[in-house]
Enzyme design. Structure first.
Site, PDB file in Angstrom:
ATOM      1  N   LYS A 177       0.838  -1.189   0.000  1.00  0.00           N
ATOM      2  CA  LYS A 177       0.000   0.000   0.000  1.00  0.00           C
ATOM      3  C   LYS A 177       0.872   1.237   0.000  1.00  0.00           C
ATOM      4  CE  LYS A 177      -0.808  -0.049   4.986  1.00  0.00           C
ATOM      5  NZ  LYS A 177      -1.822  -0.101   6.002  1.00  0.00           N
TER       6      LYS A 177
ATOM      7  N   HIS B 242      -7.461  11.085   4.786  1.00  0.00           N
ATOM      8  CA  HIS B 242      -8.492  10.846   5.800  1.00  0.00           C
ATOM      9  C   HIS B 242      -9.327  12.113   6.004  1.00  0.00           C
ATOM     10  CE1 HIS B 242      -5.608   7.658   6.923  1.00  0.00           C
ATOM     11  NE2 HIS B 242      -6.693   7.005   7.299  1.00  0.00           N
TER      12      HIS B 242
ATOM     13  N   ASP C  19      -8.220   1.632  -0.170  1.00  0.00           N
ATOM     14  CA  ASP C  19      -8.072   2.097   1.194  1.00  0.00           C
ATOM     15  C   ASP C  19      -9.490   2.262   1.751  1.00  0.00           C
ATOM     16  OD1 ASP C  19      -6.850   3.022   3.515  1.00  0.00           O
ATOM     17  OD2 ASP C  19      -5.569   4.452   2.461  1.00  0.00           O
TER      18      ASP C  19
END
Length: 168
Positions: free
Chosen positions: A56, A69, A142
């Site tokens: 990732k 985020h 994600d």
């Protein structure tokens, strides 16, 4: 219980932006060759123990100063930079036989000519990851509750667009 073990590791991002707080110390470093060596060894170590590794955050989340985020993040790198730096650890992990790759929600507008997140972009998932890098394993996104997604898409639209773009 399902017959498999999966670890969302290792982080294959090359940390090249000192303002990057999202990846920070989770990266193996700022040198693409060294990160590639570490990624290869982590994949081998995990998968030798029957734990599927997950690279990732493709196409590379190390050169950002924002956190996906908290909202949309664009990386202003061109395809040559991505190939020279960001793709190296992913290529090493793919050659080591990694089972899974997690695609990030960053956008790479200089390459895709769009601010659509990589996780929902066919050019990233099919052309870059599958064709150019030759990855044949499992692709995931994600977390879909990150603001880079939820600020712009409903859960249904984001899921459909990610699968349509090539996410497993």
């Amino acid at each position: 219980e399902l017959g498999f073990n999966l670890n969302f590791a290792p982080v294959a991002d090359v940390i090249t932006n000192e303002l990057n707080t999202e990846i920070g110390s989770r990266s193996f470093g700022s040198d693409a060759k060294q990160v590639s060596k570490m990624v290869k060894q982590a994949v081998n170590g995990l998968q030798d123990q029957n734990i599927s590794a997950t690279l990732k955050h493709f196409p590379g989340h190390g050169d950002v100063s924002e956190d996906s985020h908290n909202g949309s993040v664009n990386v202003d790198n061109d395809i040559l930079r991505l190939r020279k730096v960001e793709f190296q650890p992913f290529t090493a992990g793919i050659k080591a036989g990694v089972d899974c790759i997690m695609v990030s929600h960053i956008s790479i507008s200089r390459v895709t000519e769009s601010t659509t997140p990589a996780s929902m972009t066919e050019l990233v998932l099919k052309d870059m990851l599958r064709v150019e890098l030759g990855f044949e394993g499992l692709t995931i996104t994600d977390a879909m509750d990150m603001k880079a997604i939820t600020d712009h898409y409903s859960a249904k639209k984001a899921a459909v667009q990610a699968v349509s773009a090539g996410v497993d």
